[in-house]
Design a protein around this motif. Structure first.
Motif, PDB file in Angstrom:
ATOM      1  N   THR A 126       0.789  -1.217   0.064  1.00  0.00           N
ATOM      2  CA  THR A 126       0.126   0.078   0.078  1.00  0.00           C
ATOM      3  C   THR A 126       0.779   1.314   0.019  1.00  0.00           C
ATOM      4  OG1 THR A 126       0.028  -0.037   2.336  1.00  0.00           O
ATOM      5  CG2 THR A 126      -1.947  -0.973   1.111  1.00  0.00           C
ATOM      6  N   THR A 127       2.270   1.037   0.074  1.00  0.00           N
ATOM      7  CA  THR A 127       2.989   1.984   0.046  1.00  0.00           C
ATOM      8  C   THR A 127       4.252   2.232  -0.877  1.00  0.00           C
ATOM      9  OG1 THR A 127       2.830   1.914   2.380  1.00  0.00           O
ATOM     10  CG2 THR A 127       4.385   3.414   1.821  1.00  0.00           C
ATOM     11  N   MET A 128       4.732   1.280  -1.349  1.00  0.00           N
ATOM     12  CA  MET A 128       6.012   1.492  -2.135  1.00  0.00           C
ATOM     13  C   MET A 128       5.742   1.186  -3.775  1.00  0.00           C
ATOM     14  SD  MET A 128       8.322   2.513  -0.077  1.00  0.00           S
ATOM     15  CE  MET A 128       8.885   2.431   1.883  1.00  0.00           C
ATOM     16  N   SER A 129       6.360   1.941  -4.666  1.00  0.00           N
ATOM     17  CA  SER A 129       6.037   1.505  -5.943  1.00  0.00           C
ATOM     18  C   SER A 129       7.337   0.447  -6.214  1.00  0.00           C
ATOM     19  CB  SER A 129       6.520   2.718  -6.805  1.00  0.00           C
ATOM     20  OG  SER A 129       7.961   3.137  -6.792  1.00  0.00           O
ATOM     21  N   TYR A 130       6.838  -0.263  -7.517  1.00  0.00           N
ATOM     22  CA  TYR A 130       7.806  -1.282  -7.819  1.00  0.00           C
ATOM     23  C   TYR A 130       9.478  -0.625  -7.949  1.00  0.00           C
ATOM     24  CZ  TYR A 130       3.568  -4.198  -9.050  1.00  0.00           C
ATOM     25  OH  TYR A 130       2.596  -4.985  -9.018  1.00  0.00           O
ATOM     26  N   LEU A 131       9.469   0.391  -8.314  1.00  0.00           N
ATOM     27  CA  LEU A 131      10.797   1.038  -8.740  1.00  0.00           C
ATOM     28  C   LEU A 131      11.527   1.190  -7.254  1.00  0.00           C
ATOM     29  CD1 LEU A 131      12.641   2.041 -10.827  1.00  0.00           C
ATOM     30  CD2 LEU A 131      11.937   4.346  -9.863  1.00  0.00           C
ATOM     31  N   THR A 132      10.727   1.538  -6.194  1.00  0.00           N
ATOM     32  CA  THR A 132      11.381   1.665  -4.903  1.00  0.00           C
ATOM     33  C   THR A 132      11.635   0.471  -4.473  1.00  0.00           C
ATOM     34  OG1 THR A 132       9.955   3.712  -4.594  1.00  0.00           O
ATOM     35  CG2 THR A 132      11.086   2.991  -2.650  1.00  0.00           C
ATOM     36  N   GLN A 133      10.850  -0.521  -4.634  1.00  0.00           N
ATOM     37  CA  GLN A 133      11.141  -1.727  -3.909  1.00  0.00           C
ATOM     38  C   GLN A 133      12.454  -2.358  -4.641  1.00  0.00           C
ATOM     39  OE1 GLN A 133       9.329  -3.685  -1.549  1.00  0.00           O
ATOM     40  NE2 GLN A 133       7.134  -3.185  -1.930  1.00  0.00           N
ATOM     41  N   MET A 134      12.455  -2.201  -5.974  1.00  0.00           N
ATOM     42  CA  MET A 134      13.540  -2.821  -6.612  1.00  0.00           C
ATOM     43  C   MET A 134      15.108  -2.019  -6.529  1.00  0.00           C
ATOM     44  SD  MET A 134      11.973  -3.686 -10.368  1.00  0.00           S
ATOM     45  CE  MET A 134      13.698  -3.484 -11.193  1.00  0.00           C
ATOM     46  N   ILE A 135      15.034  -0.803  -6.873  1.00  0.00           N
ATOM     47  CA  ILE A 135      16.334  -0.223  -6.799  1.00  0.00           C
ATOM     48  C   ILE A 135      16.614   0.676  -5.689  1.00  0.00           C
ATOM     49  CG2 ILE A 135      16.031   0.202  -9.481  1.00  0.00           C
ATOM     50  CD1 ILE A 135      16.155   3.069  -9.214  1.00  0.00           C
ATOM     51  N   GLY A 136      15.643   0.610  -4.876  1.00  0.00           N
ATOM     52  CA  GLY A 136      16.040   1.094  -3.290  1.00  0.00           C
ATOM     53  C   GLY A 136      16.072  -0.022  -2.520  1.00  0.00           C
ATOM     54  N   LEU A 137      15.032  -0.648  -2.034  1.00  0.00           N
ATOM     55  CA  LEU A 137      15.012  -1.564  -1.036  1.00  0.00           C
ATOM     56  C   LEU A 137      15.828  -2.967  -1.267  1.00  0.00           C
ATOM     57  CD1 LEU A 137      11.397  -1.227   0.405  1.00  0.00           C
ATOM     58  CD2 LEU A 137      13.254   0.235   0.875  1.00  0.00           C
ATOM     59  N   SER A 138      15.707  -3.246  -2.517  1.00  0.00           N
ATOM     60  CA  SER A 138      16.367  -4.455  -2.916  1.00  0.00           C
ATOM     61  C   SER A 138      17.871  -4.234  -2.777  1.00  0.00           C
ATOM     62  CB  SER A 138      16.052  -5.094  -4.282  1.00  0.00           C
ATOM     63  OG  SER A 138      15.023  -5.999  -4.285  1.00  0.00           O
ATOM     64  N   VAL A 139      18.507  -3.453  -3.302  1.00  0.00           N
ATOM     65  CA  VAL A 139      19.692  -2.969  -3.337  1.00  0.00           C
ATOM     66  C   VAL A 139      20.494  -2.943  -1.946  1.00  0.00           C
ATOM     67  CG1 VAL A 139      21.519  -1.228  -4.092  1.00  0.00           C
ATOM     68  CG2 VAL A 139      19.713  -1.669  -5.543  1.00  0.00           C
TER      69      VAL A 139
END
Lengths: 603, 191
Positions: A126-139
């Motif tokens: 309900t909060t994070m875009s796919y992009l934030t999850q990928m290149i922010g959190l995953s990294v």
């Protein structure tokens, strides 16, 4: 416990201990720069990366230099995650059009992922875009884990080296850990998880019609046709006729979240969500991934210091504490909730149900796999969950809090668990030295005042922030209003939150509403100091040890690979943990347990 | 100390590209080729008319359907876009009241039934989306479903047995019944 329950637990331990040895030896080869297979393939990529970033891989760093490189890297990593959350509404790969995150939540999450905590004040889907999850959190899942492993390797070099100025090169250690250990393991695990049903897609969320349409009780449900013309608001808005399912590139993130002791879920329910952990097999593999690298690193340590028995001794100490506390948790949860038995609820285990305290647990995992996961995730500083810890019995919940409070050294985080445990080893040999009246030594290094001072810092930082933070929160209104459960359990929620943040665990008694300025900021500060304060002290120990000469082993040297020493080490960890935290635990879980028992004694 | 700033930024950029873009794309690429159905959500039915995901439970309240685990998601139960548990502690009076209400609902729907209720049928799941109930919880409801559908209990029991999954590889996890599949089968919508 049932025979099958025991079998599942035994299988887990066997798989863990069998895989730990080869992986540990492999990791030692990677960090010692042996030409392992992957290294030969990716050599050009690695040297190209160093040339591009201006890194001289052969250059040794002193501990302060090593720490500076680490802190700069983590600072920029945190800033990147912060910026992504503040700007995600304007960036691509946001099919659900998530808005920008509030500033205090973005700060908390950035700190949380950079420190390998993965505390989540937000709900993923309900909060994070796919992009934030990928290149922010995953990294950050990758590089924060590699950071912890690098610090451990630097500390091991402190034992290996004699009269040395340096403890290795942070950039090389960071790259080795990511490129040759975390990335290949994650890739394989991610694909297996997709095979079991974990989603991995860039499609937007999918809406399906519900099977049950029409009347629910006395309320009238709108038909699909009414819904499609927007007429549902006039009818009964709380009873939908469709279900929207959150999707996303989850498997790739879940694999590293488990392997890197990160624990931050793609979805709010973390690995309880069927798209994050769909089957008993996916559950087994994700649980295995929690402890795999922390266990294997014990062998990496033994291999690198040239005495595998030293690794075995530490691994034995971790396994013994873990196994004992695991059986307490399984027993407490299988026993069920006496308050429900009184209402006419069947909680006993049988062939057709797992029974026990099933509030906040999933049917496919039952009691044994929920309790095993909960114990593993709090022993390691992973923090992912496949059941809701807030709904555990008082004793089950107490084990979780205490495992975190022991300093995240029973397996602990990748790297951080073992460097924390090595600090306890130094204290154990120091205590033994005091008892027998000899200067303490470990692996040929004299343990002197500086090392013990730094070790004390490592133990005092989390204790201060857990107890101080909890005390502060129960005194201010902003701390108390967040509590979801009344009475002693509410206190446990706050104690858990600060323990989790200081230990960089990330799991929670999630009823506590932590997405407020007070908790976002207080917990972020706790996470920062709980991570980097300890890293600085550990690197200082590493630098000091590396500069020392090695003293020869004599008949008077305390052997540190014997069962006696394992018991001494366990005793040190448990006594420090008990003396520091039992008073606080008595106010939360212990009171709750006694009141629950007293209420239902007569029934 | 400032000599580390340049490598810190460039290294971060490199790992962002490698672990944040190349890695998830590579996993997606392979997953979509090898496991296309699972990677996209394990939907039942056709692509044009999905019947729901076999991994995600739905809310069932009527007597002729098997009911799943209580769900604590908000604003509606079984909200596939906002997973979560109740997070109620074992001594929370709200938990006790909720369980009482759930037991009452089950008894009201089938007054002839007064045995103790299997625990998973009256406690909220962790995800709020649990697709399964225990075989005990399914058995408990056979009488009600058979009566509401004017079917024999034996034929309903037969269906329950067909949709009961044993432990994976006979060892892992717990035996369970997929509620959505069972209900679709009752409606004869599952091939």
């Amino acid at each position: 416990m049932t025979a099958n329950g025991l079998l599942q637990i035994a299988l887990y331990f066997v798989a863990l201990l069998l895989l730990a040895k080869p992986l540990g030896v492999y990791m030692a080869a990677v960090y010692e720069n042996h030409p392992v297979f992957l290294k030969r393939i990716l050599a050009t990529l690695e040297t190209g990366l160093y040339r591009l970033s201006g890194v001289k891989p052969e250059q040794d760093m002193g501990w302060k230099d090593y720490a500076a490189a680490l802190l700069w890297f983590n600072l920029f990593g945190g800033l990147a995650v912060f910026a992504l959350q503040m700007l995600q509404a304007y960036l691509p790969l946001n099919p659900q059009q998530m808005g920008n995150v509030t500033i205090d939540s973005a700060f908390n999450t950035a700190v949380s992922f950079a420190t390998n905590t993965n505390w989540q004040g937000y709900g993923g889907e309900t909060t994070m875009s796919y992009l934030t999850q990928m290149i922010g959190l995953s990294v950050q899942n990758f590089v924060s884990a590699a950071t912890g492993m690098a610090v451990l390797v630097a500390m091991i070099r402190g034992f290996q080296r004699t009269h040395a100025d340096g403890i290795g090169n942070f950039w090389v250690d960071l790259t080795s850990g990511t490129l040759y250990i975390l990335l290949p393991l994650s890739f394989v695990l991610a694909l297996v998880l997709v095979g079991q049903g974990v989603v991995q897609t860039f499609k937007p969320y999918q809406t399906v019609p519900l099977v049950e349409q029409g009347r629910v009780g006395n309320a009238v449900l709108p038909t699909i046709d009414e819904l499609s013309v927007g007429g549902h608001e006039k009818h009964v808005p709380t009873l939908p006729s469709t279900q929207t399912l959150a999707l996303g590139p989850a498997a790739s993130q879940i694999a590293i979240k488990q392997l890197g002791t990160n624990g931050g879920g793609f979805f709010n329910a973390n690995s309880a969500h069927p798209f994050e952990n769909p089957t008993p097999l996916s559950n087994f593999l994700e649980m295995l991934a929690i402890l795999l690298i922390p266990a294997a690193l014990c062998h990496t340590f033994g291999t690198m210091v040239g005495d595998p028995r030293q690794g075995w001794a530490i691994l034995s100490a971790m396994t013994l504490v873990f196994a004992s506390l695991l059986f307490v948790t399984v027993g407490a949860e299988q026993g069920g909730n006496p308050a429900l038995t009184a209402l006419g609820v069947e909680q006993s285990v049988g062939v057709d149900q797992s029974g026990g305290n099933m509030e906040g647990k999933e049917t496919r995992f039952g009691i044994v796999n929920s309790a095993l996961w909960a114990t593993a995730t709090t022993a390691a500083s992973n923090g992912s969950v496949n059941s809701m810890h807030d709904s555990y019995t008082p004793l089950g919940g107490m084990i979780q809090i205490w495992l975190i409070q022991l300093g995240e050294v029973i397996f602990g985080g990748v790297g951080s668990g073992l460097y924390g445990m090595l600090v306890f080893v130094l204290i154990a040999v120091f205590v033994a030295g005091l008892m027998i009246g000899r200067t303490p030594e470990y692996l040929g290094k004299k343990i002197e005042a500086f090392e013990i001072k730094m070790a004390a810092v490592v133990i005092l930082i989390p204790a201060f922030f857990i107890l101080g933070g909890t005390a502060l929160a129960v005194m201010v209104e902003a701390g108390k209003t967040a509590v979801a459960n009344p009475g002693a359990h509410g206190f446990s929620e706050i104690l858990y939150a600060f323990s989790s943040a200081a230990g960089n665990n990330g799991s929670a008694f999630a009823g506590l509403s932590v997405n407020s300025s007070f908790y976002n900021i207080a917990l972020a500060i706790t996470m920062l100091i709980g991570r980097y304060g300890i890293i600085l002290a550990v690197l200082a120990i590493a630098g000091s040890l590396a500069a020392k000469k090695t003293v020869p082993t004599t008949v008077g040297t305390l052997p540190t690979h014997t069962p006696l020493f394992v018991m001494l080490l366990i005793g040190t960890v448990l006594i420090v943990g008990a003396l520091t935290f039992v008073p606080a635990l008595a106010l939360g879980p212990v009171v709750e347990h006694l009141s629950l028992a007293a209420q239902h004694l007569e029934q | 100390m400032t000599n580390h700033i340049k490598p810190a930024i460039l290294m971060l950029l490199f790992f962002t590209v490698l672990t944040g873009i190349v890695y998830p794309l590579a996993v997606t690429f392979c997953a979509q080729i090898v496991f296309p159905s699972q990677a996209n959500g394990s939907f039942l039915g056709s692509n044009e008319q999905p019947l729901g995901s076999e991994l995600i439970g739905q809310a069932f309240n009527r007597p002729e359907y098997f009911w799943g685990r209580p769900s604590a998601t908000s604003p509606v139960s079984y909200n596939g876009g906002a997973s979560g548990g109740s997070n109620q502690g074992p001594t929370n009076p709200v938990l006790i009241d909720s369980v009482k209400a759930r037991i009452k609902a089950l008894r009201d729907a089938d007054p002839s039934h007064s045995e103790a209720v299997p625990v998973d049928l009256v406690t909220a799941s962790a995800s709020g989306l649990d697709p399964h109930i225990s075989p005990a919880a399914a058995s408990y409801q056979i009488n009600r479903v058979a009566k509401a559908r004017h079917m024999s209990t034996d034929s309903v029991r037969e269906l329950v047995d067909r949709y009961t999954e044993s432990r994976q590889w006979r060892i892992l996890g717990e035996p369970r019944v997929n509620v959505l599949k069972l209900n679709l089968a009752l409606d004869q919508r599952l091939k």
